[in-house]
Design a protein around this motif. Structure first.
Motif, PDB file in Angstrom:
ATOM      1  N   THR A   4      -6.684  61.167 -52.125  1.00 35.25           N
ATOM      2  CA  THR A   4      -6.543  60.988 -53.582  1.00 35.25           C
ATOM      3  C   THR A   4      -6.538  59.510 -53.925  1.00 35.25           C
ATOM      4  O   THR A   4      -7.189  59.065 -54.878  1.00 35.25           O
ATOM      5  N   LEU A  43     -10.013  58.229 -53.732  1.00 38.54           N
ATOM      6  CA  LEU A  43     -10.810  58.683 -54.872  1.00 38.54           C
ATOM      7  C   LEU A  43     -10.456  57.899 -56.127  1.00 38.54           C
ATOM      8  O   LEU A  43     -11.322  57.564 -56.945  1.00 38.54           O
ATOM      9  N   VAL A  44      -9.149  57.588 -56.247  1.00 38.70           N
ATOM     10  CA  VAL A  44      -8.742  56.789 -57.430  1.00 38.70           C
ATOM     11  C   VAL A  44      -9.394  55.411 -57.392  1.00 38.70           C
ATOM     12  O   VAL A  44      -9.941  54.914 -58.390  1.00 38.70           O
ATOM     13  N   LEU A  54     -12.054  54.601 -55.788  1.00 41.03           N
ATOM     14  CA  LEU A  54     -13.499  54.751 -55.983  1.00 41.03           C
ATOM     15  C   LEU A  54     -13.821  54.994 -57.453  1.00 41.03           C
ATOM     16  O   LEU A  54     -14.811  54.480 -57.990  1.00 41.03           O
ATOM     17  N   THR A  55     -12.968  55.751 -58.093  1.00 38.14           N
ATOM     18  CA  THR A  55     -13.177  56.011 -59.537  1.00 38.14           C
ATOM     19  C   THR A  55     -13.077  54.722 -60.328  1.00 38.14           C
ATOM     20  O   THR A  55     -13.880  54.451 -61.225  1.00 38.14           O
ATOM     21  N   LEU A  72     -16.255  52.710 -59.634  1.00 37.22           N
ATOM     22  CA  LEU A  72     -17.415  53.310 -60.327  1.00 37.22           C
ATOM     23  C   LEU A  72     -17.310  53.116 -61.842  1.00 37.22           C
ATOM     24  O   LEU A  72     -18.318  52.908 -62.527  1.00 37.22           O
ATOM     25  N   GLY A  73     -16.085  53.163 -62.337  1.00 33.35           N
ATOM     26  CA  GLY A  73     -15.929  52.950 -63.780  1.00 33.35           C
ATOM     27  C   GLY A  73     -16.336  51.540 -64.177  1.00 33.35           C
ATOM     28  O   GLY A  73     -17.003  51.329 -65.198  1.00 33.35           O
ATOM     29  N   LEU A 110     -18.416  49.637 -62.548  1.00 35.20           N
ATOM     30  CA  LEU A 110     -19.872  49.550 -62.412  1.00 35.20           C
ATOM     31  C   LEU A 110     -20.582  50.227 -63.580  1.00 35.20           C
ATOM     32  O   LEU A 110     -21.557  49.709 -64.142  1.00 35.20           O
ATOM     33  N   LEU A 111     -20.086  51.356 -63.986  1.00 38.44           N
ATOM     34  CA  LEU A 111     -20.712  52.089 -65.094  1.00 38.44           C
ATOM     35  C   LEU A 111     -20.586  51.318 -66.399  1.00 38.44           C
ATOM     36  O   LEU A 111     -21.525  51.265 -67.207  1.00 38.44           O
TER      37      LEU A 111
END
Lengths: 280, 71
Positions: free
Chosen positions: A5, A8-9, A11-12, A15-16, A18-19
């Motif tokens: 978890t 994933l946090v 990574l989130t 990714l956020g 980067l997005l």
């Protein structure tokens, strides 16, 4: 929290981030492209309007050129027609020129012929001229001879007239003497001695009788002709003596005289008889 | 103290954490983000200047003509 978890946090979050970056870049580029697209559309509209104007101008120019081409074609057709007519005229003129050349040759031949004839006529005229000169010399000699004869004839006529005057005067004297011897009407009028000028000539206007039954003769001459009272004039007709008139009344252009001497067997005096001075 | 890794006597027994529903939600979120990033990356590569993957993160210069590489 499980490690997965947590991973994933993380990574989130990455990714956020980067997005978000990609989204920001994409939005900015999309705005730029949109502005560029608007500009391009405006330029395209301008270009299209310009093209339409150019097309309209070109169409008008094309129409003008087409009209000019049509007029030029009409002019060309007219020129060709005129050229054909001129060619026809040229052919006709060439034919006429040939005919005139032939006629010129014929005329030239005639001219040569006439020139030869003129030369011969000139020779003939020269002969005529010589002959005319001779004839003129003869004519002059004859005219001189004629003048001499005319002068001689005039002299003879003058002599004849003088003889006639003398004869007439003698006849008058004879008649006057006869009447004097017979006691005629002229006996008491011997005092009329004036004479008219030698060149005087007049005509009898009328003849009438007065209370004494004497003949009164009116003539168309008077003091303007140097006539005067008691002047004696002879009346003749065709060279024949008719009588003598003594003037009693003289006006400017008319005179009246009394018949003082008359040839017994002569015809009666009438109007139109010639009146001469008594001395002739 | 527990945050420092020290174990005190009498303390409550620490049970090992396991995979729960939040882990699943995070997994779904990551999957969605990865898909969104892929789509945005492809679209950004089409509208960005230059070529390559980095063109999706590059901005067109201000006041200049926008030039796009033919793809």
């Amino acid at each position: 929290m499980h490690i997965l978890t947590k991973l994933l946090v993380v990574l989130t979050a990455v990714l956020g981030v980067l997005l978000s970056g990609l989204t920001i870049a994409y939005t900015s580029n999309a705005d730029a492209i949109r502005a560029e697209l608007d500009g391009a559309r405006a330029r395209a509209a301008n270009a299209e309007a310009t093209a339409q104007r150019s097309a309209a101008t070109e169409a008008s120019a094309r129409d003008a050129l087409e009209r000019q081409v049509e007029s030029l074609q009409a002019s060309l057709t007219e020129t060709r027609t005129s050229m054909n007519a001129l060619r026809t005229d040229n052919n006709r003129l060439l034919a006429e020129n040939k005919r005139l050349n032939i006629a010129e040759q014929a005329y030239q031949t005639s001219i040569d012929d006439y020139a030869a004839r003129i030369d011969s006529m000139v020779e003939v005229l020269r002969g005529f001229q010589v002959e005319i000169g001779t004839l003129r010399q003869r004519e002059l000699a004859l005219q001189r001879r004629e003048l001499e004869l005319t002068d001689r004839l005039a002299d003879l006529e003058s002599e004849i007239e003088a003889k006639d005057g003398t004869l007439r005067a003698l006849r008058e004297q004879v008649v006057e003497l006869e009447q004097t011897l017979a006691g005629g009407p002229a006996a008491g009028r011997a005092e009329a001695v004036a004479t008219a000028p030698s060149s005087f000539r007049a005509r009898v206007l009328r003849v009438q009788r007065d209370a004494n039954n004497d003949l009164l003769v009116s003539i168309d001459a008077g003091t303007n002709d140097r006539l005067a009272n008691r002047m004696r004039l002879n009346v003749v007709r065709e060279g024949r003596f008719l009588g003598t008139v003594t003037l009693e009344r003289v006006d400017l252009n008319e005179s009246v005289g009394r018949l003082t001497l008359r040839v017994p067997d002569a015809p009666a005096i009438t109007s139109g008889d010639l009146v001469l001075p008594a001395s002739l | 103290m527990s945050s420092l890794g020290m174990q005190m006597p009498g303390r409550q027994r620490v049970r090992p954490s396991g995979v729960n529903v939040y882990t699943g939600l995070m997994l779904g979120t990551v999957a969605c983000l990865i898909g969104a990033i892929a789509f945005v990356l492809l679209a950004g590569m089409k509208v960005g200047p230059g070529s390559g993957v980095m063109s999706a993160l590059t901005i067109h210069p201000e006041g200049r003509e926008v030039r796009l590489e033919s793809r």
